[in-house]
Design a protein around this motif. Structure first.
Motif, short mmCIF file in Angstrom:
data_model
loop_
_atom_site.label_atom_id
_atom_site.label_comp_id
_atom_site.label_asym_id
_atom_site.label_seq_id
_atom_site.Cartn_x
_atom_site.Cartn_y
_atom_site.Cartn_z
N LYS A 61 1.02 -1.54 0.16
CA LYS A 61 0.00 0.17 0.19
C LYS A 61 1.18 1.32 -0.26
CE LYS A 61 -4.06 -2.08 0.91
NZ LYS A 61 -5.96 -2.13 0.32
N PRO A 79 -5.19 1.10 -9.20
CA PRO A 79 -6.56 2.38 -9.56
C PRO A 79 -7.80 0.82 -9.24
CG PRO A 79 -6.42 2.07 -11.31
CD PRO A 79 -4.82 1.47 -11.02
N TYR A 80 -8.63 1.03 -8.52
CA TYR A 80 -9.83 0.17 -8.39
C TYR A 80 -10.73 0.61 -9.04
CZ TYR A 80 -9.10 -3.30 -4.50
OH TYR A 80 -8.40 -3.99 -3.54
N VAL A 102 -12.93 10.86 -1.05
CA VAL A 102 -14.09 11.11 0.22
C VAL A 102 -14.45 9.00 -0.96
CG1 VAL A 102 -15.92 11.92 -1.34
CG2 VAL A 102 -16.01 11.47 0.77
N ALA A 103 -14.40 8.76 -2.42
CA ALA A 103 -15.37 8.28 -2.39
C ALA A 103 -14.00 6.30 -2.45
CB ALA A 103 -15.51 8.02 -3.95
N PRO A 139 -13.19 3.14 -1.28
CA PRO A 139 -13.37 2.25 0.08
C PRO A 139 -13.04 1.99 1.81
CG PRO A 139 -13.78 1.70 -1.91
CD PRO A 139 -13.00 3.02 -2.09
N GLN A 140 -11.67 1.69 1.44
CA GLN A 140 -10.56 1.51 2.00
C GLN A 140 -10.59 2.30 2.94
OE1 GLN A 140 -8.59 -1.44 0.40
NE2 GLN A 140 -9.91 -2.04 -1.49
N ARG A 141 -9.55 1.75 4.24
CA ARG A 141 -9.29 2.88 5.01
C ARG A 141 -7.30 2.07 5.50
NH1 ARG A 141 -12.90 5.22 4.35
NH2 ARG A 141 -13.68 6.90 4.86
N PRO A 142 -6.70 1.89 5.70
CA PRO A 142 -6.33 3.49 5.49
C PRO A 142 -7.04 3.91 3.73
CG PRO A 142 -4.60 2.93 6.82
CD PRO A 142 -5.46 1.94 6.48
N GLU A 193 -4.91 9.25 7.90
CA GLU A 193 -4.49 8.77 9.01
C GLU A 193 -4.59 7.89 9.53
OE1 GLU A 193 -8.99 6.88 7.92
OE2 GLU A 193 -7.52 7.61 5.94
#
Lengths: 376, 441
Positions: free
Chosen positions: A142, A167-168, A330-331, A333-336, A376
């Motif tokens: 990542k 990219p997804y 904002v779009a 969907p993964q964290r981080p 984050e």
């Protein structure tokens, strides 16, 4: 290269380029940018420093070779074309150093700025030039590093430069790709792209500072737009149009500014190196600054310039400062969230510069490693 | 439509077919089974809700973030993963949601293949299942048996026996009053929900045909040349690391990736199981060592003679876009990426735009739980989309015409005894399918 120069002779800015040619070689005695000493407070990352040194050496070696083959003469500040391994190329135009008055958003934010000479890419960087970096031939963690168990088998240092994960979602957002500007990279991705370019071309590349960008955009003008105050003329120079416009465009189709730079206003928003500070005069606490750069201490906001195809004329002016924000991801969907993509920005791109004077290893390190790339 | 192998005449009737589900027969809509329980008021939990997550990859972290954003009464209570490195992520969550991470100083952070059971047994109220999808049916069954509300990321079934298991479990959850949410996020995307309402109200008349696509670059989970595999790494560990490349662990791009587009197609067609499917596909630009295909074309025919088609591709450097073309008797509707419009008589009568509904889906889910209602989008909705995806994959892999009855009777199990799977379990990927040779089982 020859073809490029010939094409150039027919361009309206050719006399200007000739004037630059006559101005002679690049000045060697330049002061360093205003990099704050606090920058290295956490020390240098050992591996990143090793890479910066390796690339710095490649750049100096290449400069040496060029000097030798050029009968000992320094490289001139003239237009050139830099070919990439992928077959794409980037056209670079000279921007002679100089001074300008930098007016901010607050009334008292007025600064005298002087800048050293640099080259700037004639166009926004296109998918053809960016995608070979974005799509790494080997898998990435990542953070963009090769997988741990593959490290020992990697021979070429260029693979150790952090690069995007795949990219997804389509990063063209349903718009055309060929010849169009690369979209939606983070500032970190743009910095790493510059490092990757520097490794393979032997020329030092980085993002422009906010001041360099505005100086190049204005090209001597002090109006809202480089073409002057006439709003009627805007359509000849820039892609813009607010919500009514539907897509971005191939760079170079509108008229350039007097330096030959296309699409500085409109089309895609362009990254700069600087953290956004509301009042630059207060930040620098001086009336006059040389090569100013507000180094980031947090991931947001950074300054992006020039506005984009979905904005109004007012928003694409030379002085307008757009701030990056976490909303741009904002779009995701993964964290981080991804270090590499802004998933809601079909209007964010980049343009690069090459300073005439080769920076030190430490400076290169700072240009390519913001240190605040994680959200984050 | 002349190429469609139809034996029946087209006999579609009114729009009401749009309202019927294929597997469960439930009404379709915002809340497929949002029926309040008799004792809803007593059932509605007021205070703290404990969340347990199994699978701390990007989507695990994302789902935890969304659920905690939506409902300030939630805490992250327990976590499980097969990789120890992943737990670093909890620090980030803790930073963002101050005071709302309570894993008992790490005691409720479990590593290993049995971590899911430990998370379920930890006392959590809501379980998020976001591991490699092959494990989903087993983990879902365990979570529901223990009385939990469950979020199951897509895909949740990679073969038909797996799908039957999921549906069985979902029914148990339904009758026990536990909510289940599937991560097929386009369904909860505001502009598409709005478009659905308008289509249901007859904006373009009866829907005759839908063609959908889902095309991206290469697989996000990029696999190196197998020659890089370290000697000490087992075949199973390698396969799990690069699971998107293997049919046995991902169900092919069809289940792992394209299902988003297939789900939208199924939605517009009224959530029915087609009666027939023929299909094609291939590994056009193969990744060394991978058995998944990278391209597919599916053609479906429904009981009333209507047709739909799906185009999917996942090849690096290719044109990528995702959307639907919906043709009705009175007009058409087009969804493309983050926007959509409805057109009647050559005029746009509606336009909409929004981001994917990752937050919205958890909002709907949590609202049901808090109000003591049962949410369940598996039965008659996402299970049908999984069946349609499996129908397409099997028709393409075998090169045969597959009927609705045939697909639902498929006995093929991609990976046996998943319950006892570890890194030491032997793994040998099936040969990549060859239409005309690969048998439909």
């Amino acid at each position: 290269m020859i073809r490029f120069v010939r094409k150039f002779q027919t361009s309206p800015i050719f006399p200007f380029i000739i004037a630059l040619l006559c101005a002679g070689t690049v000045a060697q005695a330049e002061t360093a940018p205003d990099i704050k000493p606090a920058l290295a407070k956490d020390g240098f990352d050992e591996e990143e420093m090793r890479l910066a040194k390796a690339i710095h050496k490649r750049i100096l070696d290449y400069q040496g070779i060029k000097k030798k083959t050029n009968n000992g003469k320094e490289e001139e500040l003239i237009a050139f074309q830099d070919p990439l391994a992928s077959g794409a190329h980037i056209d670079m135009l000279p921007v002679k150093g100089g001074e300008f008055t930098w007016c901010g958003e607050e009334k008292d934010d007025i600064l005298k700025v002087s800048l050293s000479p640099f080259w700037m890419s004639k166009h926004e960087i296109t998918w053809e030039a960016y995608e070979p970096f974005m799509l790494s031939p080997i898998p990435r963690q990542k953070d963009g590093q090769p997988l741990d168990f593959m490290r020992a088998q990697i021979k070429n240092d260029i693979e150790f430069i952090a690069r995007p994960t795949p990219p997804y979602h389509p990063m063209t957002f349903g718009m055309k790709r060929d010849g169009h500007p690369a979209l939606s990279m983070t500032q970190h991705a743009a910095n790493k792209y510059c490092q990757w370019l520097s490794f393979q071309t032997g020329h030092f590349y980085r993002l422009p500072t906010e001041a360099e960008w505005e100086f190049a955009c204005r090209a001597g003008s002090d109006t809202n737009s480089s073409w002057g105050a006439d709003a009627q003329k805007a359509g000849e120079y820039a892609w813009f149009g607010g919500d009514a416009s539907t897509h971005y465009n191939v760079p170079g189709k509108k008229k350039p500014n007097s330096l030959g730079l296309h699409d500085m206003h409109g089309n895609v928003l362009e990254w700069t190196l600087d953290q956004y500070v509301p009042n630059r005069r207060k930040y620098f606490a001086k009336d006059k600054v040389h090569n100013p750069w507000v180094k980031a201490t947090k991931p947001y906001p950074h300054v992006t310039k020039g506005g984009h195809w979905q904005q109004s004329l007012k928003e694409i002016s030379a002085a307008t400062r757009h701030q990056s924000t976490p909303v741009w991801k904002v779009a995701d969907p993964q964290r981080p969230r991804s270090l590499w993509y802004h998933t809601t920005t079909p209007w964010l791109g980049l343009r690069i510069v090459r300073p005439a004077k080769i920076p030190t290893v430490e400076e290169m390190y700072h240009y390519w490693n913001s240190g605040v790339e994680a959200d984050e | 439509m002349s190429h469609q192998p139809s034996e029946k005449k087209s006999t579609f009737s009114r729009r009401n077919f749009v309202k019927k589900g294929a597997l469960g027969g439930a009404a379709v809509g915002l809340s497929p089974l949002g029926i309040p329980l008799v004792n809803a008021v007593e059932k509605a939990p007021k205070g703290k809700l404990k969340v347990g997550v199994v699978g701390l990859g990007g989507r695990g972290g994302g789902a935890v973030n969304d659920i905690m954003n939506i409902d300030s009464g939630t805490v992250l209570w327990a976590a499980g993963d097969i990789s120890k490195d992943r737990f670093k992520k909890i620090e980030g969550i803790s930073k963002k949601f101050s005071g709302r991470v309570d894993t008992d100083g790490g005691k409720r952070e479990f590593v290993g293949f049995d971590a899911y059971q430990k998370v379920i047994d930890s006392g959590a109220d809501i379980i998020i299942l976001t591991t490699t999808p092959a494990f989903r049916p087993v983990q879902f069954e365990a979570a529901v048996a223990a009385g939990k509300h469950v979020f199951i990321e897509k895909p949740y079934a990679l073969d038909i026996p797996g799908l039957h298991s999921i549906v069985e479990t979902a029914k148990k959850a339904q009758s026990a009053g536990q909510s289940v949410l599937t991560g097929l996020v386009w369904r909860y995307t505001p502009h598409l929900m709005e478009m659905d309402k308008r289509l249901q109200d007859g904006a373009i008349g009866d829907i005759l045909n839908v063609s959908s696509s889902y095309c991206g670059g290469g697989r996000p989970n990029q696999m190196p040349d197998p020659k890089f595999k370290p000697a000490e790494m087992s075949d199973m560990e390698w396969a799990l690391r690069f699971w998107q490349n293997f049919l046995e662990l991902s169900g092919d791009g069809v289940l792992e990736y394209h299902i988003h587009g297939i789900d939208r197609m199924a939605w517009w067609m009224g959530d029915q199981l087609p009666v027939r499917c023929y299909a094609n596909g291939a590994n056009i630009a193969p990744v060394k060592g991978a058995n998944n295909w990278d391209s597919c074309n599916f053609s479906y025919e429904y009981a009333d003679g209507r047709t739909s088609s799906f185009f999917g591709r996942q090849i690096r450097g290719t044109y990528s876009a995702s959307g639907d073309n919906i043709v009705g008797t009175k007009g058409r509707a087009v969804a493309q990426g983050n926007s959509a419009f409805i057109e009647v008589d050559g005029k746009k009568i509606w336009e909409g735009k929004s981001n994917l509904g990752y937050q919205q889906e958890h909002e709907i889910f949590m609202k049901h739980i808090r109000e003591g209602k049962v949410f369940n989008d598996v039965i008659g909705q996402s299970a049908n989309s999984h069946a349609i995806a499996l129908m397409g994959r099997n028709a393409a892999y075998s090169g045969q015409l597959i009927t609705g009855e045939q697909i639902m009777a498929s006995k093929d199990v991609l990976l046996k005894d998943i319950k006892n799977l570890t890194y030491e379990t032997p793994f040998k990927a099936r040969e990549s399918a060859v239409p005309g040779k690969t048998k439909f089982l």
